[in-house]
Design a protein around this motif. Sequence first.
Motif, mmCIF file in Angstrom:
data_model
loop_
_atom_site.group_PDB
_atom_site.id
_atom_site.type_symbol
_atom_site.label_atom_id
_atom_site.label_comp_id
_atom_site.label_asym_id
_atom_site.label_seq_id
_atom_site.Cartn_x
_atom_site.Cartn_y
_atom_site.Cartn_z
ATOM 1 N N SER A 7 37.346 53.206 -23.796
ATOM 2 C CA SER A 7 37.254 54.167 -22.883
ATOM 3 C C SER A 7 38.665 54.373 -22.158
ATOM 4 C CB SER A 7 36.186 53.825 -21.530
ATOM 5 O OG SER A 7 36.101 54.946 -20.932
ATOM 6 N N ASP A 9 38.582 56.971 -19.592
ATOM 7 C CA ASP A 9 38.381 57.523 -18.342
ATOM 8 C C ASP A 9 37.893 56.396 -17.422
ATOM 9 O OD1 ASP A 9 39.234 60.069 -19.319
ATOM 10 O OD2 ASP A 9 37.121 60.326 -19.858
ATOM 11 N N ASN A 10 37.346 55.114 -18.265
ATOM 12 C CA ASN A 10 36.734 54.014 -17.176
ATOM 13 C C ASN A 10 37.106 52.845 -17.708
ATOM 14 O OD1 ASN A 10 35.002 52.896 -15.633
ATOM 15 N ND2 ASN A 10 33.128 53.817 -16.480
ATOM 16 N N GLY A 19 34.306 51.456 -22.607
ATOM 17 C CA GLY A 19 33.738 52.040 -23.725
ATOM 18 C C GLY A 19 32.333 51.460 -24.002
ATOM 19 N N GLU A 22 29.639 53.197 -22.154
ATOM 20 C CA GLU A 22 29.579 54.730 -22.175
ATOM 21 C C GLU A 22 28.762 54.744 -23.736
ATOM 22 O OE1 GLU A 22 33.521 56.305 -22.911
ATOM 23 O OE2 GLU A 22 33.714 56.343 -20.594
ATOM 24 N N GLY A 60 39.560 55.620 -27.381
ATOM 25 C CA GLY A 60 38.637 56.731 -27.175
ATOM 26 C C GLY A 60 39.457 57.811 -26.578
ATOM 27 N N SER A 62 40.234 61.012 -24.036
ATOM 28 C CA SER A 62 39.882 61.123 -22.453
ATOM 29 C C SER A 62 39.448 62.599 -22.177
ATOM 30 C CB SER A 62 41.267 61.009 -21.934
ATOM 31 O OG SER A 62 41.039 61.418 -20.481
#
Length: 103
Positions: A7, A9-10, A19, A22, A60, A62
């Motif tokens: 991930s 974003d996280n 990841g 998610e 990943g 974004s």
Amino acid sequence: MGNLKKSKDNAVIFGVIGGIGEYFNIDPVLLRVILVVITFLGVGTTIPVYLVMALLMPEGNSSRKTTDYNPFSNNSSDYTNKTKPKSQRKEAEKVKEDDWSDF
């Protein structure tokens, strides 16, 4: 569900736990707490497994906009005509050396 990816974003370190969270639709904070507890319990494989996953998992995408203003960049085109004018600093008042009235 999609593919298992790191991930962006996280991400805290490499984005592996974000990841996984998610992918399985689980709160990544809960997974991070579980990882820390397992690590402190003495299970010696958690850090090597995490590092191998960080190397093997694909990056990943974004979902954040990349055109957001970054206050740490020196790019003046990011924030043109929106800066505040600098205020003038006031000169400090001179105090007598024998003035102890504040104490």
